[in-house]
Scaffold this active site. Structure first.
Site, PDB file in Angstrom:
ATOM      1  N   ASP A  26       0.832  -1.201   0.000  1.00  0.00           N
ATOM      2  CA  ASP A  26       0.000   0.000   0.000  1.00  0.00           C
ATOM      3  C   ASP A  26       0.873   1.260   0.000  1.00  0.00           C
ATOM      4  O   ASP A  26       1.663   1.480   0.926  1.00  0.00           O
ATOM      5  CB  ASP A  26      -0.887  -0.024   1.250  1.00  0.00           C
ATOM      6  CG  ASP A  26      -2.091   0.881   1.131  1.00  0.00           C
ATOM      7  OD1 ASP A  26      -2.051   1.805   0.302  1.00  0.00           O
ATOM      8  OD2 ASP A  26      -3.073   0.659   1.851  1.00  0.00           O
ATOM      9  N   CYS A  75      -6.349   3.686  -3.712  1.00  0.00           N
ATOM     10  CA  CYS A  75      -6.564   2.352  -3.136  1.00  0.00           C
ATOM     11  C   CYS A  75      -7.719   1.553  -3.735  1.00  0.00           C
ATOM     12  O   CYS A  75      -7.521   0.499  -4.340  1.00  0.00           O
ATOM     13  CB  CYS A  75      -6.780   2.476  -1.628  1.00  0.00           C
ATOM     14  SG  CYS A  75      -5.409   3.228  -0.732  1.00  0.00           S
ATOM     15  N   LYS A  83      -5.712  -5.606   4.151  1.00  0.00           N
ATOM     16  CA  LYS A  83      -6.637  -4.481   3.921  1.00  0.00           C
ATOM     17  C   LYS A  83      -7.638  -4.786   2.807  1.00  0.00           C
ATOM     18  O   LYS A  83      -7.250  -5.096   1.691  1.00  0.00           O
ATOM     19  CB  LYS A  83      -5.812  -3.235   3.590  1.00  0.00           C
ATOM     20  CG  LYS A  83      -6.607  -2.021   3.161  1.00  0.00           C
ATOM     21  CD  LYS A  83      -5.671  -0.852   2.901  1.00  0.00           C
ATOM     22  CE  LYS A  83      -6.366   0.287   2.192  1.00  0.00           C
ATOM     23  NZ  LYS A  83      -5.492   1.450   1.974  1.00  0.00           N
ATOM     24  N   HIS A 103     -10.879  -2.652   1.935  1.00  0.00           N
ATOM     25  CA  HIS A 103     -11.174  -1.343   1.326  1.00  0.00           C
ATOM     26  C   HIS A 103     -12.048  -1.433   0.080  1.00  0.00           C
ATOM     27  O   HIS A 103     -11.884  -0.666  -0.874  1.00  0.00           O
ATOM     28  CB  HIS A 103      -9.886  -0.587   1.019  1.00  0.00           C
ATOM     29  CG  HIS A 103     -10.090   0.898   1.044  1.00  0.00           C
ATOM     30  ND1 HIS A 103      -9.103   1.806   0.726  1.00  0.00           N
ATOM     31  CD2 HIS A 103     -11.180   1.660   1.362  1.00  0.00           C
ATOM     32  CE1 HIS A 103      -9.563   3.034   0.830  1.00  0.00           C
ATOM     33  NE2 HIS A 103     -10.827   2.975   1.217  1.00  0.00           N
ATOM     34  N   HIS A 121       1.297   2.415   3.999  1.00  0.00           N
ATOM     35  CA  HIS A 121       0.364   3.536   4.122  1.00  0.00           C
ATOM     36  C   HIS A 121       0.572   4.233   5.479  1.00  0.00           C
ATOM     37  O   HIS A 121       1.023   3.609   6.435  1.00  0.00           O
ATOM     38  CB  HIS A 121      -1.070   2.993   4.020  1.00  0.00           C
ATOM     39  CG  HIS A 121      -2.115   4.018   3.743  1.00  0.00           C
ATOM     40  ND1 HIS A 121      -2.505   4.968   4.660  1.00  0.00           N
ATOM     41  CD2 HIS A 121      -2.901   4.223   2.638  1.00  0.00           C
ATOM     42  CE1 HIS A 121      -3.467   5.710   4.145  1.00  0.00           C
ATOM     43  NE2 HIS A 121      -3.720   5.292   2.920  1.00  0.00           N
TER      44      HIS A 121
END
Length: 574
Positions: free
Chosen positions: A58, A96, A150, A152, A242
């Site tokens: 990320d 993202c 993650k 998202h 991130h």
């Protein structure tokens, strides 16, 4: 004529950055382990469907890997890439959610309604439920599927969760940005909640564990409990690197000579992630998966330059359609590759992994219509020509329209105020406002706080709404040819018109107060019922009027306070 100013750095010194290296793995730790003695003698061919490990990082910048000349140590990634195939003409999306949605569906975001921004925590929105996902296709092919990291891609109702979209197990966060230790996420003042989930339950007991370590350990546990004779797909979507910039102290210490604090912390996070990949690779070998495995490594978008990332020498940063926002780090490592140890310049896009991996798994693609991705395995493994000749980077009709764009500037066929970008062959076209457009050298100096000093800045072009580059000859986007080649501009605008006709309406609903973590025991999670659509209209009472019915998340406020206090203390120490 464009005027450029370079301050504080020498181009020669910047382009000649080297990187340190250390032993990638000790031989005693990576000895091949096979569950079946006969398998060791088999040639590297697909005698059965391969195990697939997809690693997504990320906000890792294009420059932030050793083999791109970085000052950050990534010995594991360097070694895996060197022994496999480096993808140096590989494209992702600038933020993202779009990258993740295109990976999971094999479709451009204009074909899923996610062409604008990201899915925010309080939006009643998620990856469209009518889309058959990559893990669902792999399940059909007999794979065990697991996700770590993650998500998202939305969670407003349970049907949106990873375990309902094709994954047998899930450990990770649902939102886009959490604390690496406490897993708290604040989506505005006083809108904070815990976000670490095991399956469909809140994983309160895992708080305090650094996410990069936690996720690598979970992958090892999955491999240890599964049989290598049965195909497995593991999607590892690291939170790293991130923001927030958090890393164990021992990794920060390695970069103590790096003057810029943000870059120092960021570098520590990258190296920590690199070691996590080493542990995953070691587990593949230890438990007998490696000889029949395919490991894909990809970033999700360009690096965020004011948070320590670097895309040098590319133009732009995360959130832009310049090469610094959309050209990604990518490589494939596998004993099954026929032509290893090389660099591929085949054109590859993140949508291509869907058909490529399903084909490797011997899955059925005949009943999947409208894919925008291509099977690029022959290009990767054998060095054949890529079937892809163009990439629609995006068309975003909701993004702020460029002040100086017009239909007239688009030959009467395209409004150049609209943010859009496309690549066809060697040509790349951008319209509207592509985003922050400077070239930003690595932030290594003590007095270099981010992206505002010591950069090479474009001082004109603010009145433009069309740019054209020969991206093969000019990968750094320094020479705009839109005035010299109007026929090429018109041709690419026609391709934008073609794609725009196939776009579905944008899915970007208003935030819903029911999403507040206070109404979910202090954690982010689904709030809508199964029969509620995205445009939930029931009971729009204010948050204040409902606070009496639910207790405030006091622990979230305390965690937020101590986290900010700790950050200030650490900033003074480092």
């Amino acid at each position: 004529m464009a005027v450029y100013a370079l301050t504080g750095f020498s181009l020669v010194s910047l382009l000649s950055f080297g990187y340190l290296s250390w032993d990638w793995m000790k031989p005693s730790l990576v000895a091949d382990v096979a569950t079946d003695p006969m398998e060791k003698s088999l040639p590297p061919t697909f005698t059965r469907p391969p195990h697939i490990i997809f690693i997504l990082t990320d906000d890792q910048g294009y420059h932030d890997i050793g083999y791109h000349g970085s000052d950050i140590q990534t010995p594991t990634l360097d070694r895996l890439a060197a022994e496999g195939v480096k993808l140096e003409n590989y494209y992702i999306q600038p933020i993202c959610t779009p990258s993740r949605s295109q990976l999971i569906t094999g479709r451009y975001q204009i074909h899923t309604g996610l062409q604008h921004s990201i899915i925010r925590p309080r939006q009643p929105n998620c990856l469209p439920l009518d889309q058959v996902t990559l893990p669902q296709k792999l399940q059909e092919a007999g794979y065990s599927t697991h996700m770590v990291g993650k998500w998202h891609l939305g969670f407003y109702k349970k049907e949106c969760l990873p375990t309902r979209r094709g994954f047998d197990t899930f450990l990770g966060s649902l939102t886009g940005n959490v604390d690496y230790y406490t897993y708290d996420n604040c989506d505005g003042p006083d809108v904070c909640g815990y976000d670490l989930h095991e399956g469909e339950d809140v994983a309160w007991d895992q708080s305090g564990k650094y996410s990069t370590f936690l996720y690598a350990q979970r992958v090892s546990k999955i491999l240890a409990s599964h049989s290598p004779k049965e195909p497995i797909f593991i999607y590892v979507a690291f939170q790293a690197v991130h923001t927030p910039l958090q890393s164990p102290k021992e990794y920060i210490y390695r970069y103590r000579s790096m003057g810029n604090v943000a870059r120092r912390k960021y570098a520590a996070m990258v190296t920590c992630m690199d070691e996590a990949v080493k542990n995953i690779t070691w587990a593949l070998k230890k438990y007998g998966y490696y000889d029949n495995s395919v490991m894909v490594f990809s970033t999700d978008n360009g690096g965020q330059t004011f948070s320590g990332g670097s895309n040098w020498p590319l133009r732009g940063r995360k959130g832009t359609y310049w090469e610094g926002g959309v050209r990604g780090i990518g490589f494939v490592h596998s004993p099954l590759i026929k032509r290893k140890r090389r660099t591929s310049w085949a054109l590859v896009h993140i949508t291509d992994w869907y058909p490529t991996l399903v084909s490797l798994a011997r899955g059925n693609l005949s009943n999947v219509q409208g894919l925008d991705g291509y099977d690029v395995w022959p290009a990767i493994s054998e060095g054949k020509e890529s079937p892809r000749t163009e990439i629609l980077h995006n068309i975003d009709p909701l993004y702020n329209h460029a002040k100086y764009g017009s239909l007239e500037d688009g030959f009467g066929i395209w409004n150049t105020a609209v943010q859009a970008s496309i690549r066809v062959g060697e040509w790349k076209l951008l319209t509207g406002d592509p985003g922050y457009s400077d070239w930003i050298p690595p932030q290594t100096l003590t007095n270099f706080p981010g992206s505002w000093w010591n950069l090479e800045r474009l001082t004109d072009g603010l009145r433009k709404s069309v740019w054209l580059f020969n991206i093969t000859a000019d990968p750094y986007e320094r020479y705009d040819l839109s005035d010299q080649r109007p026929e090429v501009v018109r041709s690419l605008l026609m391709r934008l018109v073609h794609y725009n006709r196939t776009a579905i309406p944008v899915r970007y609903p208003a935030e819903n107060p029911r999403a507040h973590p206070d109404f979910n025991g202090g954690a982010w999670g689904p709030w809508a019922t199964e029969d509620e659509g995205e445009e939930w209209e029931g009971g729009r009472e204010s948050l204040k009027s409902r606070n009496k019915k639910k207790k405030k998340c006091k622990i979230c406020k305390l965690r937020s306070f101590f986290r900010k206090l700790n950050t200030r203390l650490m900033s003074n120490r480092i």
